[in-house]
Motif scaffolding. Structure first.
Motif, mmCIF file in Angstrom:
data_model
loop_
_atom_site.group_PDB
_atom_site.id
_atom_site.type_symbol
_atom_site.label_atom_id
_atom_site.label_comp_id
_atom_site.label_asym_id
_atom_site.label_seq_id
_atom_site.Cartn_x
_atom_site.Cartn_y
_atom_site.Cartn_z
ATOM 1 N N PRO A 278 0.815 -1.222 0.000
ATOM 2 C CA PRO A 278 0.000 0.000 0.000
ATOM 3 C C PRO A 278 0.852 1.277 0.000
ATOM 4 O O PRO A 278 1.911 1.329 0.636
ATOM 5 C CB PRO A 278 -0.821 -0.115 1.289
ATOM 6 N N PHE A 279 0.384 2.277 -0.721
ATOM 7 C CA PHE A 279 1.053 3.582 -0.778
ATOM 8 C C PHE A 279 1.151 4.176 0.620
ATOM 9 O O PHE A 279 0.161 4.304 1.337
ATOM 10 C CB PHE A 279 0.261 4.519 -1.697
ATOM 11 N N GLY A 280 2.357 4.545 1.019
ATOM 12 C CA GLY A 280 2.575 5.056 2.363
ATOM 13 C C GLY A 280 2.851 6.535 2.416
ATOM 14 O O GLY A 280 3.337 7.046 3.434
ATOM 15 N N GLY A 281 2.555 7.245 1.330
ATOM 16 C CA GLY A 281 2.842 8.666 1.297
ATOM 17 C C GLY A 281 1.609 9.535 1.445
ATOM 18 O O GLY A 281 0.593 9.126 2.018
ATOM 19 N N ILE A 282 1.692 10.741 0.874
ATOM 20 C CA ILE A 282 0.636 11.751 1.002
ATOM 21 C C ILE A 282 0.360 12.339 -0.375
ATOM 22 O O ILE A 282 1.290 12.537 -1.167
ATOM 23 C CB ILE A 282 1.065 12.879 1.965
ATOM 24 N N VAL A 283 -0.895 12.618 -0.664
ATOM 25 C CA VAL A 283 -1.278 13.307 -1.891
ATOM 26 C C VAL A 283 -2.020 14.582 -1.510
ATOM 27 O O VAL A 283 -2.967 14.550 -0.719
ATOM 28 C CB VAL A 283 -2.171 12.429 -2.788
ATOM 29 N N ARG A 284 -1.591 15.694 -2.064
ATOM 30 C CA ARG A 284 -2.247 16.986 -1.791
ATOM 31 C C ARG A 284 -2.724 17.575 -3.106
ATOM 32 O O ARG A 284 -1.953 17.698 -4.065
ATOM 33 C CB ARG A 284 -1.274 17.952 -1.116
ATOM 34 N N ASP A 285 -3.995 17.957 -3.164
ATOM 35 C CA ASP A 285 -4.524 18.629 -4.348
ATOM 36 C C ASP A 285 -3.937 20.031 -4.454
ATOM 37 O O ASP A 285 -3.705 20.710 -3.441
ATOM 38 C CB ASP A 285 -6.050 18.718 -4.276
ATOM 39 N N ILE A 286 -3.707 20.469 -5.680
ATOM 40 C CA ILE A 286 -3.195 21.819 -5.933
ATOM 41 C C ILE A 286 -4.259 22.594 -6.701
ATOM 42 O O ILE A 286 -4.654 22.195 -7.805
ATOM 43 C CB ILE A 286 -1.893 21.771 -6.754
ATOM 44 N N ALA A 287 -4.746 23.679 -6.139
ATOM 45 C CA ALA A 287 -5.709 24.525 -6.839
ATOM 46 C C ALA A 287 -5.042 25.125 -8.073
ATOM 47 O O ALA A 287 -3.830 25.355 -8.093
ATOM 48 C CB ALA A 287 -6.200 25.638 -5.907
ATOM 49 N N LEU A 288 -5.845 25.377 -9.126
ATOM 50 C CA LEU A 288 -5.280 25.909 -10.359
ATOM 51 C C LEU A 288 -4.481 27.182 -10.117
ATOM 52 O O LEU A 288 -3.430 27.380 -10.715
ATOM 53 C CB LEU A 288 -6.398 26.156 -11.372
ATOM 54 N N ALA A 289 -4.970 28.035 -9.228
ATOM 55 C CA ALA A 289 -4.282 29.300 -8.968
ATOM 56 C C ALA A 289 -3.022 29.111 -8.129
ATOM 57 O O ALA A 289 -2.260 30.059 -7.948
ATOM 58 C CB ALA A 289 -5.229 30.286 -8.284
ATOM 59 N N ASP A 290 -2.793 27.903 -7.614
ATOM 60 C CA ASP A 290 -1.605 27.645 -6.812
ATOM 61 C C ASP A 290 -0.507 26.924 -7.591
ATOM 62 O O ASP A 290 0.556 26.646 -7.038
ATOM 63 C CB ASP A 290 -1.978 26.798 -5.588
ATOM 64 N N SER A 291 -0.764 26.615 -8.859
ATOM 65 C CA SER A 291 0.256 25.926 -9.645
ATOM 66 C C SER A 291 1.522 26.768 -9.766
ATOM 67 O O SER A 291 1.450 27.979 -9.979
ATOM 68 C CB SER A 291 -0.295 25.639 -11.055
ATOM 69 N N PHE A 292 2.653 26.107 -9.556
ATOM 70 C CA PHE A 292 3.995 26.690 -9.716
ATOM 71 C C PHE A 292 4.331 27.725 -8.643
ATOM 72 O O PHE A 292 5.286 28.487 -8.797
ATOM 73 C CB PHE A 292 4.172 27.303 -11.110
ATOM 74 N N LYS A 293 3.563 27.729 -7.550
ATOM 75 C CA LYS A 293 3.928 28.594 -6.436
ATOM 76 C C LYS A 293 5.150 28.018 -5.724
ATOM 77 O O LYS A 293 5.483 26.847 -5.880
ATOM 78 C CB LYS A 293 2.772 28.751 -5.454
ATOM 79 N N SER A 294 5.778 28.828 -4.908
ATOM 80 C CA SER A 294 6.975 28.399 -4.183
ATOM 81 C C SER A 294 6.626 27.243 -3.274
ATOM 82 O O SER A 294 5.600 27.261 -2.588
ATOM 83 C CB SER A 294 7.531 29.555 -3.354
#
Length: 294
Positions: A278-294
């Protein structure tokens, strides 16, 4: 995939390059002022942007030049309909520009002395845009976000990550090489020159005879996800690196940003090749306006 070199002669023995003067985009014949007024629902405003800086540290280094060009585009086809306003300015960083940066950009302390970017003018242009495009937006955006609250709320597009240059027949996504592969050159690493070169480049037709901008627009609308492979076994590092994951030396994990619609297949790969379970990590959604932010 056959390599494309648009300036190559028919016999393949020579390559012809032309210096790019301004931004000589061939706009479609239908894009009259009347058509644009009658089809306002299809017309959007974009900005191509580039910065030159004192270094690569987005928290500490400073902007020394900005270049921006506004353009109008057909949101359905990706065709550039009309060029708009442009803005370019030096900025005195109040620190000495290193010899390496001067060698790279041609910008010297004397050229920027006493110069200041008009951030009100920058924000005015950004406010009108539905999309801001940079070649490697992960570099440019944090510098602009530090100075502009408008930028932080906008959707950014990246002509490195959101155009599949390899799939289009090119072996590099570096702007200078893409320019050469398309039969032109410019004085690189000067902000407005790189802006004009990039806008001209993405207006050109790709293998499917659609502008590269059409592919970028499609991908800029796709939600993204941040996949964090935390607690990944040490022996899997070469697999992760080969898959495009980057090591976060502060948080001590491997991570990658992918399109959210590719998440299922990525999870299968991680469970089979990295975690062996089983995957043991984390997935976080990125809002379109947050793409390529620091």
């Amino acid at each position: 995939m056959a390599f494309r070199w648009l300036g190559k002669s028919d016999d393949g023995r020579t390559v012809t390059l032309q210096r790019l003067e301004g931004c000589p985009i061939a706009t479609p014949a239908y894009a009259t002022d009347t058509w644009m007024q009658n089809n306002a629902d299809l017309v959007r405003i974009g900005i191509v942007l580039d910065v030159e800086t004192t270094g690569l540290n987005q928290s500490e280094d400073k902007i020394i030049e900005i270049g921006m060009r506004q353009f109008f585009f057909n949101r359905n086809t990706g065709e550039v309909l009309k060029l708009g306003a442009a803005y370019s300015s030096f900025q005195d960083p109040s620190v000495a520009i290193s010899a390496e940066i001067s060698e790279l950009t041609g910008i010297t302390d004397e050229m920027v002395a006493g110069k200041n970017i008009d951030w009100a003018e920058v924000n005015k242009l950004l406010e009108q845009a539905s999309l801001i495009i940079a070649h490697n937006a992960r570099f440019d955006r944090p510098f602009i976000d530090r100075k502009s609250s408008i930028s932080k709320e906008k959707i950014w597009g990246c002509s490195v990550k959101q155009v599949n240059w390899n799939g289009q027949g090119f072996t590099s996504s570096k702007l200078e090489l893409l320019n050469v592969y398309h039969g032109f050159f410019t004085d690189s690493h000067r902000a407005i020159n790189d802006v004009d070169a990039l806008l001209y480049l993405i207006s050109l037709p790709g293998k499917n005879n659609q502008p590269y901008l059409a592919e970028l627009l499609h991908n800029a609308r796709r939600p993204m996800a941040h996949v964090i492979a935390s607690s990944a076994p040490f022996e899997s590092k070469e697999f992760l690196k080969g898959r495009g994951y980057s090591w976060d030396n502060v948080n001590r994990f491997w991570a990658k940003i992918i399109f959210k619609d590719e998440l299922s297949s990525e999870m299968v790969w991680l469970e089979e090749s990295v975690y062996c379970g089983p995957f043991g990590g984390i997935v976080r959604d990125i809002a379109l306006a947050d793409s390529f932010k620091s």
